[in-house]
Design a protein around this motif. Structure first.
Motif, PDB file in Angstrom:
ATOM      1  N   ILE A  24     -15.000  49.460   9.048  1.00 34.50           N
ATOM      2  CA  ILE A  24     -15.783  50.663   9.302  1.00 34.50           C
ATOM      3  C   ILE A  24     -17.258  50.296   9.468  1.00 34.50           C
ATOM      4  CG2 ILE A  24     -16.608  52.834   8.287  1.00 34.50           C
ATOM      5  CD1 ILE A  24     -13.829  53.027   6.900  1.00 34.50           C
ATOM      6  N   ALA A  25     -17.774  49.469   8.557  1.00 36.32           N
ATOM      7  CA  ALA A  25     -19.182  49.068   8.616  1.00 36.32           C
ATOM      8  C   ALA A  25     -19.499  48.340   9.918  1.00 36.32           C
ATOM      9  CB  ALA A  25     -19.521  48.177   7.419  1.00 36.32           C
ATOM     10  N   GLU A  26     -18.645  47.409  10.299  1.00 34.51           N
ATOM     11  CA  GLU A  26     -18.866  46.650  11.534  1.00 34.51           C
ATOM     12  C   GLU A  26     -18.828  47.560  12.754  1.00 34.51           C
ATOM     13  OE1 GLU A  26     -16.632  43.266  14.187  1.00 34.51           O
ATOM     14  OE2 GLU A  26     -16.310  43.261  12.028  1.00 34.51           O
ATOM     15  N   SER A  27     -17.882  48.482  12.786  1.00 34.45           N
ATOM     16  CA  SER A  27     -17.765  49.390  13.925  1.00 34.45           C
ATOM     17  C   SER A  27     -18.962  50.326  14.026  1.00 34.45           C
ATOM     18  CB  SER A  27     -16.473  50.200  13.821  1.00 34.45           C
ATOM     19  OG  SER A  27     -15.358  49.353  13.936  1.00 34.45           O
ATOM     20  N   LEU A  28     -19.474  50.812  12.891  1.00 34.25           N
ATOM     21  CA  LEU A  28     -20.672  51.651  12.910  1.00 34.25           C
ATOM     22  C   LEU A  28     -21.877  50.855  13.395  1.00 34.25           C
ATOM     23  CD1 LEU A  28     -20.279  53.649   9.581  1.00 34.25           C
ATOM     24  CD2 LEU A  28     -20.403  54.646  11.872  1.00 34.25           C
ATOM     25  N   ALA A  29     -22.023  49.633  12.896  1.00 35.37           N
ATOM     26  CA  ALA A  29     -23.166  48.802  13.269  1.00 35.37           C
ATOM     27  C   ALA A  29     -23.169  48.463  14.755  1.00 35.37           C
ATOM     28  CB  ALA A  29     -23.177  47.523  12.430  1.00 35.37           C
ATOM     29  N   LYS A  30     -21.987  48.241  15.323  1.00 33.70           N
ATOM     30  CA  LYS A  30     -21.890  47.871  16.739  1.00 33.70           C
ATOM     31  C   LYS A  30     -21.782  49.071  17.665  1.00 33.70           C
ATOM     32  CE  LYS A  30     -20.019  43.287  16.001  1.00 33.70           C
ATOM     33  NZ  LYS A  30     -18.951  42.357  16.307  1.00 33.70           N
ATOM     34  N   GLY A  31     -21.771  50.281  17.088  1.00 34.99           N
ATOM     35  CA  GLY A  31     -21.732  51.489  17.901  1.00 34.99           C
ATOM     36  C   GLY A  31     -20.359  51.864  18.435  1.00 34.99           C
ATOM     37  N   ARG A  32     -19.314  51.194  17.950  1.00 33.86           N
ATOM     38  CA  ARG A  32     -17.948  51.523  18.396  1.00 33.86           C
ATOM     39  C   ARG A  32     -17.382  52.716  17.650  1.00 33.86           C
ATOM     40  NH1 ARG A  32     -16.734  45.501  18.052  1.00 33.86           N
ATOM     41  NH2 ARG A  32     -15.860  46.096  16.059  1.00 33.86           N
ATOM     42  N   LEU A  33     -17.998  53.071  16.533  1.00 36.15           N
ATOM     43  CA  LEU A  33     -17.549  54.196  15.711  1.00 36.15           C
ATOM     44  C   LEU A  33     -18.752  55.091  15.476  1.00 36.15           C
ATOM     45  CD1 LEU A  33     -15.168  55.335  14.011  1.00 36.15           C
ATOM     46  CD2 LEU A  33     -16.017  53.972  12.108  1.00 36.15           C
ATOM     47  N   LYS A  34     -18.587  56.370  15.648  1.00 39.07           N
ATOM     48  CA  LYS A  34     -19.677  57.333  15.456  1.00 39.07           C
ATOM     49  C   LYS A  34     -19.410  58.161  14.212  1.00 39.07           C
ATOM     50  CE  LYS A  34     -21.490  56.271  19.458  1.00 39.07           C
ATOM     51  NZ  LYS A  34     -22.455  55.258  19.482  1.00 39.07           N
ATOM     52  N   GLN A  35     -20.501  58.572  13.562  1.00 41.99           N
ATOM     53  CA  GLN A  35     -20.369  59.450  12.412  1.00 41.99           C
ATOM     54  C   GLN A  35     -19.912  60.825  12.878  1.00 41.99           C
ATOM     55  OE1 GLN A  35     -23.615  59.488   9.531  1.00 41.99           O
ATOM     56  NE2 GLN A  35     -24.537  57.844  10.700  1.00 41.99           N
ATOM     57  N   PRO A  36     -19.181  61.549  12.034  1.00 44.82           N
ATOM     58  CA  PRO A  36     -18.768  62.894  12.419  1.00 44.82           C
ATOM     59  C   PRO A  36     -19.988  63.817  12.536  1.00 44.82           C
ATOM     60  CG  PRO A  36     -18.176  62.451  10.142  1.00 44.82           C
ATOM     61  CD  PRO A  36     -18.708  61.169  10.713  1.00 44.82           C
ATOM     62  N   ILE A  37     -19.914  64.788  13.441  1.00 41.96           N
ATOM     63  CA  ILE A  37     -21.017  65.732  13.615  1.00 41.96           C
ATOM     64  C   ILE A  37     -21.175  66.585  12.356  1.00 41.96           C
ATOM     65  CG2 ILE A  37     -21.764  67.765  14.916  1.00 41.96           C
ATOM     66  CD1 ILE A  37     -20.504  66.447  17.384  1.00 41.96           C
ATOM     67  N   LYS A  38     -20.057  67.059  11.821  1.00 43.41           N
ATOM     68  CA  LYS A  38     -20.072  67.837  10.576  1.00 43.41           C
ATOM     69  C   LYS A  38     -19.416  66.967   9.508  1.00 43.41           C
ATOM     70  CE  LYS A  38     -18.316  71.936   8.340  1.00 43.41           C
ATOM     71  NZ  LYS A  38     -17.013  71.819   7.734  1.00 43.41           N
ATOM     72  N   PRO A  39     -20.230  66.334   8.649  1.00 49.08           N
ATOM     73  CA  PRO A  39     -19.650  65.455   7.633  1.00 49.08           C
ATOM     74  C   PRO A  39     -18.674  66.179   6.715  1.00 49.08           C
ATOM     75  CG  PRO A  39     -22.026  65.184   7.753  1.00 49.08           C
ATOM     76  CD  PRO A  39     -21.677  66.390   8.585  1.00 49.08           C
ATOM     77  N   MET A  40     -17.655  65.436   6.272  1.00 53.99           N
ATOM     78  CA  MET A  40     -16.676  65.969   5.322  1.00 53.99           C
ATOM     79  C   MET A  40     -17.307  66.025   3.938  1.00 53.99           C
ATOM     80  SD  MET A  40     -13.464  63.509   6.112  1.00 53.99           S
ATOM     81  CE  MET A  40     -12.614  63.471   7.645  1.00 53.99           C
ATOM     82  N   SER A  41     -16.720  66.849   3.097  1.00 53.93           N
ATOM     83  CA  SER A  41     -17.128  66.830   1.696  1.00 53.93           C
ATOM     84  C   SER A  41     -16.632  65.513   1.096  1.00 53.93           C
ATOM     85  CB  SER A  41     -16.513  68.014   0.940  1.00 53.93           C
ATOM     86  OG  SER A  41     -15.106  67.832   0.813  1.00 53.93           O
ATOM     87  N   ASP A  42     -17.161  65.131  -0.044  1.00 54.10           N
ATOM     88  CA  ASP A  42     -16.703  63.896  -0.692  1.00 54.10           C
ATOM     89  C   ASP A  42     -15.208  63.960  -0.987  1.00 54.10           C
ATOM     90  OD1 ASP A  42     -19.190  62.789  -0.534  1.00 54.10           O
ATOM     91  OD2 ASP A  42     -19.697  63.064  -2.645  1.00 54.10           O
TER      92      ASP A  42
END
Length: 74
Positions: A24-42
């Protein structure tokens, strides 16, 4: 929310080092994975992570991962 803060939020839900979290960390850093527009609750995020970790990887997912890892190694 910057992706590093997002990762820290996810990291608190894992019990220790995790290959899933590293991907997950690698994909976020490389831009292959985007954060959700509306974050989930914990709680929603914890449930999604638990379900994700319990699911076996599909043959096509393993093949895609193998292809991606082979690209990085060349």
């Amino acid at each position: 929310m910057p992706y590093r803060e997002f990762l820290e939020r996810i990291r608190r839900l894992f019990e220790g080092p995790s290959e899933h979290l590293d991907l997950i960390a690698e994909s976020l850093a490389k831009g292959r994975l985007k954060q959700p527009i509306k974050p989930m609750s914990d709680q929603e995020l914890a449930i999604a992570i638990r379900e994700f970790r319990e699911m076996p990887a599909s043959p096509s997912a393993i093949e895609k991962l193998d292809t991606e890892l082979s690209k990085d190694g060349k």
